[in-house]
Every structure is written in C-alpha cells, then in structure tokens.
Design an enzyme around this catalytic site. Structure first.
Site, PDB file in Angstrom:
ATOM      1  N   GLY A  97      12.482   7.699 -35.804  1.00 25.76           N
ATOM      2  CA  GLY A  97      13.513   7.109 -36.652  1.00 25.76           C
ATOM      3  C   GLY A  97      14.691   8.005 -36.964  1.00 25.76           C
ATOM      4  CB  SER A  98      16.186  11.068 -35.506  1.00 24.97           C
ATOM      5  OG  SER A  98      16.472  10.768 -34.172  1.00 24.97           O
ATOM      6  CB  ILE A 141       9.663  -4.305 -22.018  1.00 29.35           C
ATOM      7  CG1 ILE A 141       9.638  -2.844 -21.599  1.00 29.35           C
ATOM      8  CG2 ILE A 141      10.512  -5.202 -21.112  1.00 29.35           C
ATOM      9  CD1 ILE A 141      10.271  -2.484 -20.309  1.00 29.35           C
ATOM     10  CG  HIS A 165      18.656   4.318 -22.021  1.00 29.64           C
ATOM     11  ND1 HIS A 165      17.295   4.090 -21.948  1.00 29.64           N
ATOM     12  CD2 HIS A 165      18.985   5.063 -20.947  1.00 29.64           C
ATOM     13  CE1 HIS A 165      16.829   4.679 -20.856  1.00 29.64           C
ATOM     14  NE2 HIS A 165      17.822   5.272 -20.233  1.00 29.64           N
TER      15      HIS A 165
HETATM   16  C1  GRF Z   1      16.090   8.007 -28.783  1.00 30.35           C
HETATM   17  O1  GRF Z   1      16.234   9.022 -27.840  1.00 30.35           O
HETATM   18  C2  GRF Z   1      16.679   6.719 -28.265  1.00 30.35           C
HETATM   19  O2  GRF Z   1      17.773   6.908 -27.435  1.00 30.35           O
HETATM   20  C3  GRF Z   1      15.534   6.129 -27.477  1.00 30.35           C
HETATM   21  O3  GRF Z   1      14.385   6.459 -28.217  1.00 30.35           O
HETATM   22  C4  GRF Z   1      14.625   7.638 -28.989  1.00 30.35           C
HETATM   23  C5  GRF Z   1      14.349   7.275 -30.409  1.00 30.35           C
HETATM   24  O4  GRF Z   1      14.443   8.388 -31.274  1.00 30.35           O
HETATM   25  N1  GRF Z   1      15.724   4.737 -27.251  1.00 30.35           N
HETATM   26  P1  GRF Z   1      14.443   8.170 -32.835  1.00 30.35           P
HETATM   27  O5  GRF Z   1      13.194   7.367 -33.176  1.00 30.35           O
HETATM   28  O6  GRF Z   1      15.692   7.434 -33.207  1.00 30.35           O
HETATM   29  O7  GRF Z   1      14.393   9.541 -33.413  1.00 30.35           O
END
Ligand code: GRF
Length: 217
Positions: A16-17, A95, A112
């Site tokens: 969840g960053s 998905i 992504h």
């Molecule tokens: C991120 O790298 C995002 O691009 C991908 O999954 C990861 C999620 O990271 N889809 P976070 O949970 O937001 O820290």
C-alpha cells in the site's frame, strides 16, 4: 480543487505505498478524500494506512469465493456501493475478467512498474536488469481487456545503474510511482483526463504511445 466532488475508490492487495502516496495527496488538498479502500487480501498492510487516515475499508477475500466470476461480482457490488467516478488499482494483484472491466471502462486505472509496452506482467525489475535495459520506470494506464495493455496516461523513467539489484531498482521506480499515480488521479478529478475511442485524452490531446514524460502538472 476542481472536481472536488469526485468519488474515488482504491483497490489494493499488499503493502500500500501507492495508496499512502494517494492519501498524502488528499491531505495536501490535491485530491478529494477517498470513499473506500478495498482489498482482496485480509492481511494487506495497506489496509492500516487507510484505517489510520479514517478511510472506510473492506476486504473481499477471493479465496472465499467459488471462482473468479463470483469474486468479481462481490467486488463490483462492494465498489458500486460507493458510486465511484474512478477506481484506482494500486498494487491490486488479481487479473480482472471481461465483465468487470467492461463495467468500469473509462473509470478504471492501474499503475504498472515498467515502461509499457516493455515488461508487462510480474517481476519487471528483475527482467529489466536481465534484459540489459538502460532505462526502466512506471506507467499509469486505463485498464482494458489486454493485461497491462490499456491506453497509457503517464510514464516516469529512471536509469538502470550498474550493480542494481531488483530491490534497489524497484525502490527507484517506486519513488516515481508515488509521484505519477496521484498526478494521473488528479487529472481525472479535474476532468482533464478521459478514455475516448480506446485512447487516453489529456486536455483534449491524445496521449502518445511513447514519450509520455515529462508531462504537464
Ligand atoms: C507497485 O510497484 C505497483 O506498480 C504494482 O504493485 C506494486 C504495489 O506496491 N502494481 P504498493 O502496494 O503500492 O506499495
């Protein structure tokens, strides 16, 4: 801000960053407060970020459903209770099927960790290093039926440096993700961004397939 009445729902599966970056943008007044954060994973660490910010959370655990369609029906019901204008996938690791995607076309965006169309799918950082890529990055795009293939909204580039491990590279990319995802959401909330005829439009201009950064604020 314009579009302050926009209703946002964020879907997560893990850390969840990106969610946290979105929450910080709401605190700075750049985005409206989130209506809800929904996770398919009851143990997603990001749920705590939402709770700490006083945002309603919900878990729709895919493992408790008999198949993908039943899960997605429940997920859609949970999302639609909040009548969202935009659903943001912030590290949502399932998905999604055609009916779900169809239902949210034009109001479903994803981040992504690669410069799409390069490296769709998983383990993008390791694959970029192994391929000898000199640049890597992240892409925000509208979600369509093609996984990681929908119209691109914004990209951010970072160099791949000698000696980079996937973890080090991921950190560098993540800092950019935290910048471009809230920005794309803000554009949407300000009615500057839309999906029309399978193309992403910003301020009335079709977003190019390549060269999406730097971008206007
Ligand atoms: C991120 O790298 C995002 O691009 C991908 O999954 C990861 C999620 O990271 N889809 P976070 O949970 O937001 O820290």
């Amino acid at each position: 801000m314009t579009g302050a009445g926009k209703r946002l729902v964020v879907l997560i599966s893990g850390r969840g960053s990106n969610l946290q970056a979105i929450i910080e943008a709401t605190r700075r007044g750049e985005l409206p407060a989130l209506c809800a954060v929904i996770s398919n994973n009851p143990n997603a660490a990001g749920l705590q970020h939402a709770r700490d910010a006083g945002i309603p959370t919900e878990v729709i655990d895919h493992r408790t459903f008999d198949g993908r369609v039943a899960f997605e029906e429940a997920l859609q019901e949970a999302i639609d209770r909040h009548r969202p204008d935009l659903v943001a996938l912030a590290g949502f690791m399932r998905i999604l099927g055609p009916q779900f995607i169809e239902h949210y076309t034009g109001r479903l965006i994803n981040i992504h960790p690669s410069l799409l169309p390069s490296f769709p799918g998983l383990n993008t950082h390791r694959r970029a290093i192994e391929a000898g890529a000199r640049e890597h990055g992240a892409t925000v795009h509208f979600v369509t039926h093609e996984v990681d293939g929908g119209p691109r909204i914004i990209q951010a580039r970072v160099p791949v440096l000698p000696g980079d491990t996937p973890e080090v590279l991921a950190e560098r990319v993540l800092r950019e993700e935290h910048r471009i995802f809230p920005l794309a959401i803000r554009w949407f909330c300000e009615n500057r961004l839309s999906l029309q005829d399978s193309r992403a439009l910003l301020d009335g201009e079709i977003r190019p397939a390549q060269g999406l950064s730097p971008s206007p604020e």
